[in-house]
Design a protein around this motif. Sequence first.
Motif, mmCIF file in Angstrom:
data_model
loop_
_atom_site.group_PDB
_atom_site.id
_atom_site.type_symbol
_atom_site.label_atom_id
_atom_site.label_comp_id
_atom_site.label_asym_id
_atom_site.label_seq_id
_atom_site.Cartn_x
_atom_site.Cartn_y
_atom_site.Cartn_z
ATOM 1 N N ASN A 35 48.482 31.128 25.512
ATOM 2 C CA ASN A 35 47.448 31.845 26.260
ATOM 3 C C ASN A 35 46.582 32.723 25.344
ATOM 4 O O ASN A 35 46.161 33.799 25.721
ATOM 5 C CB ASN A 35 48.074 32.676 27.392
ATOM 6 C CG ASN A 35 47.047 33.134 28.414
ATOM 7 O OD1 ASN A 35 46.040 32.477 28.632
ATOM 8 N ND2 ASN A 35 47.294 34.265 29.029
ATOM 9 N N ASP A 36 46.323 32.241 24.102
ATOM 10 C CA ASP A 36 45.477 33.013 23.194
ATOM 11 C C ASP A 36 44.092 32.392 22.969
ATOM 12 O O ASP A 36 43.249 32.975 22.300
ATOM 13 C CB ASP A 36 46.175 33.237 21.859
ATOM 14 C CG ASP A 36 46.478 31.955 21.111
ATOM 15 O OD1 ASP A 36 46.030 30.883 21.534
ATOM 16 O OD2 ASP A 36 47.193 32.039 20.089
ATOM 17 N N GLY A 37 43.854 31.186 23.521
ATOM 18 C CA GLY A 37 42.548 30.551 23.439
ATOM 19 C C GLY A 37 42.225 29.903 22.110
ATOM 20 O O GLY A 37 41.102 29.485 21.889
ATOM 21 N N SER A 38 43.184 29.800 21.219
ATOM 22 C CA SER A 38 42.924 29.258 19.885
ATOM 23 C C SER A 38 42.820 27.734 19.848
ATOM 24 O O SER A 38 42.250 27.179 18.918
ATOM 25 C CB SER A 38 44.012 29.714 18.915
ATOM 26 O OG SER A 38 45.279 29.229 19.321
ATOM 27 N N SER A 39 43.345 27.042 20.848
ATOM 28 C CA SER A 39 43.285 25.576 20.910
ATOM 29 C C SER A 39 43.489 25.157 22.361
ATOM 30 O O SER A 39 43.800 25.981 23.219
ATOM 31 C CB SER A 39 44.373 24.957 20.030
ATOM 32 O OG SER A 39 45.650 25.250 20.560
ATOM 33 N N TRP A 40 43.333 23.848 22.640
ATOM 34 C CA TRP A 40 43.569 23.373 24.009
ATOM 35 C C TRP A 40 45.039 23.558 24.388
ATOM 36 O O TRP A 40 45.354 23.867 25.529
ATOM 37 C CB TRP A 40 43.168 21.915 24.158
ATOM 38 C CG TRP A 40 41.682 21.732 24.288
ATOM 39 C CD1 TRP A 40 40.874 21.013 23.465
ATOM 40 C CD2 TRP A 40 40.825 22.294 25.288
ATOM 41 N NE1 TRP A 40 39.570 21.096 23.901
ATOM 42 C CE2 TRP A 40 39.513 21.876 25.028
ATOM 43 C CE3 TRP A 40 41.031 23.122 26.386
ATOM 44 C CZ2 TRP A 40 38.422 22.237 25.797
ATOM 45 C CZ3 TRP A 40 39.941 23.488 27.167
ATOM 46 C CH2 TRP A 40 38.670 23.051 26.879
#
Length: 50
Positions: A35-40
């Motif tokens: 849930n950090d938005g760094s990848s799908w």
Amino acid sequence: MLRGLATGLMVALLLGTSAQAQRIIYVKKDATGANDGSSWADARVFCHFC
């Protein structure tokens, strides 16, 4: 003279802001990763900026 200085300052500001790094934040409503938005795989489940 003052007009040239103001124009130079404006150009410097525009070039400086365009050189900032841009970050991609992945958002997927059913993501299950970090849930950090760094990848799908680790996409955020909610976008606070959208």
